[in-house]
Design a protein around this motif. Structure first.
Motif, mmCIF file in Angstrom:
data_model
loop_
_atom_site.group_PDB
_atom_site.id
_atom_site.type_symbol
_atom_site.label_atom_id
_atom_site.label_comp_id
_atom_site.label_asym_id
_atom_site.label_seq_id
_atom_site.Cartn_x
_atom_site.Cartn_y
_atom_site.Cartn_z
ATOM 1 N N ARG A 42 -17.943 -44.566 -6.896
ATOM 2 C CA ARG A 42 -18.029 -44.455 -5.439
ATOM 3 C C ARG A 42 -17.252 -43.246 -4.963
ATOM 4 O O ARG A 42 -16.500 -42.630 -5.730
ATOM 5 N N GLU A 43 -17.426 -42.897 -3.699
ATOM 6 C CA GLU A 43 -16.718 -41.772 -3.090
ATOM 7 C C GLU A 43 -15.528 -42.287 -2.281
ATOM 8 O O GLU A 43 -15.599 -43.331 -1.635
ATOM 9 N N ASP A 44 -14.455 -41.496 -2.311
ATOM 10 C CA ASP A 44 -13.253 -41.905 -1.586
ATOM 11 C C ASP A 44 -12.304 -40.724 -1.541
ATOM 12 O O ASP A 44 -12.626 -39.623 -2.006
ATOM 13 N N PHE A 45 -11.116 -40.921 -1.004
ATOM 14 C CA PHE A 45 -10.014 -39.979 -1.187
ATOM 15 C C PHE A 45 -8.752 -40.776 -1.439
ATOM 16 O O PHE A 45 -8.630 -41.931 -1.034
ATOM 17 N N GLY A 46 -7.823 -40.170 -2.178
ATOM 18 C CA GLY A 46 -6.628 -40.898 -2.567
ATOM 19 C C GLY A 46 -5.404 -40.013 -2.582
ATOM 20 O O GLY A 46 -5.487 -38.798 -2.802
ATOM 21 N N SER A 47 -4.281 -40.638 -2.347
ATOM 22 C CA SER A 47 -2.991 -39.943 -2.394
ATOM 23 C C SER A 47 -1.906 -41.002 -2.410
ATOM 24 O O SER A 47 -2.022 -42.024 -1.721
ATOM 25 N N GLY A 48 -0.875 -40.776 -3.187
ATOM 26 C CA GLY A 48 0.211 -41.738 -3.268
ATOM 27 C C GLY A 48 1.333 -41.399 -2.320
ATOM 28 O O GLY A 48 1.345 -40.368 -1.648
ATOM 29 N N ARG A 49 2.300 -42.307 -2.251
ATOM 30 C CA ARG A 49 3.500 -42.048 -1.463
ATOM 31 C C ARG A 49 4.236 -40.857 -2.072
ATOM 32 O O ARG A 49 4.462 -40.793 -3.261
ATOM 33 N N ARG A 50 4.583 -39.911 -1.237
ATOM 34 C CA ARG A 50 5.247 -38.678 -1.667
ATOM 35 C C ARG A 50 4.401 -37.881 -2.652
ATOM 36 O O ARG A 50 4.935 -37.101 -3.452
ATOM 37 N N ASP A 51 3.098 -38.052 -2.602
ATOM 38 C CA ASP A 51 2.216 -37.241 -3.441
ATOM 39 C C ASP A 51 2.169 -35.826 -2.876
ATOM 40 O O ASP A 51 2.434 -35.598 -1.698
ATOM 41 N N THR A 52 1.830 -34.879 -3.721
ATOM 42 C CA THR A 52 1.750 -33.476 -3.296
ATOM 43 C C THR A 52 0.356 -33.091 -2.830
ATOM 44 O O THR A 52 0.181 -32.031 -2.225
ATOM 45 N N HIS A 53 -0.659 -33.927 -3.129
ATOM 46 C CA HIS A 53 -2.046 -33.596 -2.822
ATOM 47 C C HIS A 53 -2.763 -34.822 -2.252
ATOM 48 O O HIS A 53 -2.446 -35.967 -2.594
ATOM 49 N N LEU A 54 -3.746 -34.537 -1.406
ATOM 50 C CA LEU A 54 -4.776 -35.510 -1.077
ATOM 51 C C LEU A 54 -5.992 -35.135 -1.921
ATOM 52 O O LEU A 54 -6.458 -33.996 -1.874
ATOM 53 N N ILE A 55 -6.485 -36.077 -2.713
ATOM 54 C CA ILE A 55 -7.531 -35.792 -3.686
ATOM 55 C C ILE A 55 -8.866 -36.365 -3.210
ATOM 56 O O ILE A 55 -8.948 -37.542 -2.825
ATOM 57 N N ALA A 56 -9.909 -35.547 -3.230
ATOM 58 C CA ALA A 56 -11.266 -36.025 -2.987
ATOM 59 C C ALA A 56 -11.754 -36.721 -4.255
ATOM 60 O O ALA A 56 -11.768 -36.125 -5.329
ATOM 61 N N MET A 57 -12.146 -37.980 -4.112
ATOM 62 C CA MET A 57 -12.576 -38.767 -5.262
ATOM 63 C C MET A 57 -14.105 -38.783 -5.273
ATOM 64 O O MET A 57 -14.742 -39.567 -4.570
ATOM 65 N N HIS A 58 -14.693 -37.884 -6.050
ATOM 66 C CA HIS A 58 -16.142 -37.785 -6.118
ATOM 67 C C HIS A 58 -16.717 -38.882 -7.003
ATOM 68 O O HIS A 58 -16.065 -39.341 -7.949
ATOM 69 N N ARG A 59 -17.944 -39.264 -6.709
ATOM 70 C CA ARG A 59 -18.621 -40.223 -7.579
ATOM 71 C C ARG A 59 -18.938 -39.541 -8.901
ATOM 72 O O ARG A 59 -19.501 -38.451 -8.941
ATOM 73 N N VAL A 60 -18.585 -40.203 -9.984
ATOM 74 C CA VAL A 60 -18.828 -39.670 -11.326
ATOM 75 C C VAL A 60 -20.020 -40.348 -11.978
ATOM 76 O O VAL A 60 -20.715 -39.737 -12.793
ATOM 77 N N ALA A 61 -20.286 -41.607 -11.614
ATOM 78 C CA ALA A 61 -21.370 -42.364 -12.241
ATOM 79 C C ALA A 61 -22.003 -43.293 -11.218
ATOM 80 O O ALA A 61 -21.383 -43.640 -10.200
ATOM 81 N N GLU A 62 -23.216 -43.711 -11.506
ATOM 82 C CA GLU A 62 -23.893 -44.677 -10.651
ATOM 83 C C GLU A 62 -23.299 -46.066 -10.885
ATOM 84 O O GLU A 62 -22.766 -46.359 -11.955
ATOM 85 N N PRO A 63 -23.382 -46.952 -9.894
ATOM 86 C CA PRO A 63 -22.834 -48.307 -10.059
ATOM 87 C C PRO A 63 -23.437 -49.022 -11.265
ATOM 88 O O PRO A 63 -24.625 -48.881 -11.574
ATOM 89 N N PHE A 64 -22.595 -49.784 -11.940
ATOM 90 C CA PHE A 64 -23.005 -50.555 -13.105
ATOM 91 C C PHE A 64 -23.897 -51.715 -12.673
ATOM 92 O O PHE A 64 -23.551 -52.492 -11.773
ATOM 93 N N ALA A 65 -25.037 -51.851 -13.333
ATOM 94 C CA ALA A 65 -25.954 -52.984 -13.123
ATOM 95 C C ALA A 65 -26.129 -53.248 -11.622
ATOM 96 O O ALA A 65 -26.549 -52.366 -10.889
ATOM 97 N N LYS A 66 -25.767 -54.452 -11.144
ATOM 98 C CA LYS A 66 -25.962 -54.807 -9.739
ATOM 99 C C LYS A 66 -24.668 -54.738 -8.930
ATOM 100 O O LYS A 66 -24.575 -55.307 -7.840
ATOM 101 N N ALA A 67 -23.667 -54.022 -9.448
ATOM 102 C CA ALA A 67 -22.378 -53.945 -8.756
ATOM 103 C C ALA A 67 -22.510 -53.213 -7.427
ATOM 104 O O ALA A 67 -23.279 -52.258 -7.288
#
Length: 767
Positions: A468-493
């Protein structure tokens, strides 16, 4: 095959899927110390334990909702998404109409995806809030005791747990690091939301290069990197408070405590000193007294106290110390000891909590919130402390104490869990199995057939972050990361948002839940709203389109020099603490007034029920430490390559001292049975002199794998220590988790052991 950016709780990376379906992972190029746990992602997408289709427990489908001891033992029936959501919507309406919204428990925990939109806890809580509310949980298994007691001592928990002195400040100014529980490097790779640049291993290396003295107070030698100049004090487990009291007593009788600091910045010291000196109970808490409890030489205790008073000393305690009976006491005693040294608020001095427990403690990243999904305000005010879930399910209507209040457990009819695995976090798992049989309906959204999913009525297959697509970053992280979809959903997920949106549509709240936005539209909306706030503050932030194309945004540079309570020390009137006195409360009149015999109004030694100095040790003479694993995050991806490589004979590895193994006939690599009166488990023996005799160490997180019903169901064949731990609270004050320590006996397992079956999903039949 192009690599696509993403992140996880153990760090940022780029990934692609090979032709064979395996994931190829490359750590972020700026990460100086990538987490080994990234290797668990290799088999993420098509692991045998993936949930392929919505499934309903056969007994629920045929007989309808209600308490059922067969939960966790029955086969499942594959159904369509429409049938699953239709039935579940009908059950939601029934529960609300017959029992009220407080009968719904939103049992999500926060360790699912690192993404800020597809954050399972936020999604579920948002849905339940829109439906009219739910009974929630408060605090965490990790540091729930500290979260409650710290406000009584220093007025709040956030500064101590999130804004402690920075590592550069400690490296530059500390002469002596006194580490209760050590600084376990294995834990610093993990932070909620991720860490793009893991700084802590480098700072620990700098401590070693500088030659900073380290006092390691732990039964485990590897609780501090071997490169540090550490003297090991192999303390008897659960006795750190006694040692702290003896160090404080030595400061008093040797005239080494800072009376000026105590007078100006602290309240209640006189009461604490009376306790140290034994004025009222006739028991001075001196080094000889503590030596009998801790099994550390009295002369070493006195020498350590003198050394602490003579140099710039930083006292740190790991979160593990408060995950035991009376876990409030080591936290409080450490702060009192630091106050007596008079160095709180000075660079390199004072105290810290959680160094080596989490990757962002002491980190130098920026400290402001990244985009996130609001869950709204829950109209139901009912809650439980998170570690009391089994008590709640087993004893509805029973009253209990919590932080000066008397509360009553609600009667829960429906449990909905999305993200998290209570059959990892919770204690006494056989008791939890009984508790999970009590509700009318249990719903679990999960990518995998975890033990929690196997104990559900509805199992709804969720996607993993790479799907799935999202963005992520931790507490005191140095970057906000774009989380691109890498694969299609498994089966009926489906992703958690889509699952809940489908349920919301059937309950007439879809528009409120989704606000008419798709997940991609939500990402853009959340990002652009956050971007506007930063632009108004003068920051240069790219548009969502540019951010997504680039794959990351480097967050504004932080200030590396940070000292906990520096402002308070500079002016305790202008920066008074939010305690009743405005000062550090070494003794608290408020806590004393609660009248809790298991948490008095000042730091105290209270003998636990499970420790090597107590009568229970005659039956179970080994102290098992159930600490965090080095090869996974909690139980996440236990089937991954890195986690599996650390197993012994396919089971979790348990470390023993050779002098404990020898009389039991146990050799390296043997399968052993670890037992007490709550249950038993099988593990693989690893012999080591890097822990004190009488102590064994078994990490948490091995997927719970009990024998089938009709066999020895109290036996976990895979090695989950929580079949052995006691489901008891730290105290009536915090009702926190006590899963860190448990007394056991160990024997060699002769014959052919039962197979590990965690990679075999339960039977799912098709109609």
């Amino acid at each position: 095959m192009s690599l696509r950016p993403s992140t996880s709780h153990w760090g940022a990376f780029s990934a692609a899927v090979n032709a064979d379906g395996r994931v190829r992972v490359v750590p972020h190029p700026e990460d100086p110390a990538p987490a080994p746990m990234l290797g668990n992602l290799t088999d993420t997408l098509h692991h045998p334990t993936r949930v392929a289709t919505p499934a309903i427990r056969r007994g629920w489908l045929e007989c309808g909702p209600g308490p059922d001891p067969a939960r966790g033992h029955e086969e499942f029936v594959a159904v369509s998404w429409d049938e699953a959501l239709d039935l579940l919507a009908t059950e939601y309406r029934r529960i609300r109409d017959e029992h009220g919204n407080q009968a719904i428990f939103g049992g999500s925990y926060g360790w699912a995806s690192a993404g800020r939109f597809h954050h399972a806890q936020s999604q579920l809580h948002r849905f339940l809030t829109m439906f009219g509310g739910f009974t929630s949980s408060r605090n965490t298994y990790s540091n729930g005791t500290s979260t409650v007691v710290l406000p009584h001592i220093v007025g709040g928990a956030t500064d101590v747990l999130r804004n402690g002195s920075s590592w550069p400040t400690i490296v530059a100014n500390t002469d002596l690091l006194v580490a209760f529980g050590g600084v376990p490097q294995k834990n610093v790779f993990v932070t909620p939301g991720g860490v793009t640049r893991h700084h802590t291993p480098g700072f620990l290396a700098q401590l070693g290069e500088k030659g900073v003295d380290v006092a390691l107070i732990s039964p485990l030698r590897n609780d501090i990197p071997a490169s540090l100049n550490a003297r090991w004090y192999p303390i008897r487990p659960a006795t750190d408070t006694a040692l702290m009291l003896a160090l404080a007593h030595t400061l008093v009788v040797k005239g080494l405590h800072d009376n000026a600091f105590l007078d100006r910045y602290c309240a209640g010291y006189e009461e604490f000193e009376r306790y140290l000196l034994g004025v009222d109970d006739g028991v001075p808490k001196n080094a000889a007294w503590a030596s009998a409890i801790t099994e550390l030489p009295a002369a070493d205790i006195v020498a350590l106290a003198r050394r602490m008073a003579s140099v710039r000393t930083f006292i740190t305690i790991t979160w593990s110390l408060q995950r035991i009976e009376h876990g409030e006491q080591p936290v409080w005693a450490a702060i009192a000891l630091a106050a007596m040294l008079g160095q709180i608020g000075l660079p390199g001095g004072g105290f810290g909590h959680g160094y080596g427990s989490m990757g962002d403690t002491g980190d130098i990243g920026p400290d402001f919130r990244v985009p996130y999904l609001s869950s709204g305000i829950n109209p139901v005010r009912e809650f439980i402390p998170v570690a009391r879930i089994a008590d709640m399910l087993l004893h509805p209507g029973t009253s209990y104490d919590y932080d000066g209040t008397v509360r009553t457990y609600p009667e829960i009819r429906l449990v909905h869990w999305a993200g998290g695995n209570p059959f990892h976090h919770h204690q006494d798992l056989n008791r939890l199995r009984t508790a999970f049989a009590r509700p009318d309906t249990v719903v679990v959204q999960d990518p995998y057939w975890t033990a929690t999913a196997r104990h559900a009525d509805f199992v709804l297959p969720a996607t993993v972050s790479l799907e799935r697509e999202d963005f992520g970053s931790g507490r005191r992280d140095t970057h906000l990361i774009a989380m691109h979809r890498v694969a299609e959903p498994f089966a009926k997920a489906r992703d958690d948002h889509e699952i809940l949106a489908g349920l919301a549509a059937r309950l007439g709240i879809e528009e409120r839940f989704t606000e008419g936005r798709s997940p991609r539209a939500w990402l853009e909306h959340l990002y652009e709203s956050w971007r506007k706030q930063l632009l108004d503050k003068g920051f240069d932030v790219p548009s969502f389109v540019d951010f997504w194309w680039t794959g990351e945004y480097r967050l504004p540079a932080p200030q590396a020099d940070r000292t906990l309570f520096a402002d308070f020390r500079s002016d305790p009137v202008a920066h008074r603490l939010p305690t009743p006195s405005g000062k550090i409360e070494i003794a608290s009149a408020r806590v004393r007034a609660f009248g809790y015999d298991d948490c008095p109004g000042h730091p105290a030694w209270i003998e636990p029920s499970e420790w090597l100095g107590g009568p229970r040790a005659a039956r179970f003479p080994l102290q098992l430490i159930a600490n965090q694993p080095s090869t996974r995050l909690h139980s996440q991806l236990d089937g991954g390559a890195v986690s599996q490589a650390a197993k012994v004979t396919g089971r979790e590895a348990i470390r023993m001292h050779p002098d404990d193994a020898r009389p039991r006939g146990i050799a390296e690599g043997n399968v052993v049975r670890v037992v007490n009166d709550r249950g038993s488990l099988l593990a693989g023996a690893v012999l080591s002199t890097e822990l004190r005799q009488g102590v064994v160490q078994l990490p948490t997180g091995a997927w719970f794998d009990p024998l089938p019903q009709g066999s020895d169901a109290a036996l976990c064949v895979h090695g989950n220590p929580n079949v052995l731990t006691a489901d008891l609270p730290t105290s009536r004050l915090s009702q926190g988790c006590t899963g860190q320590h448990v007394l056991v006996e160990i024997e060699r397992y002769d014959g052919t052991p039962p197979p590990v079956t965690i990679d075999r999903p339960p039977r799912v039949i098709r109609r």
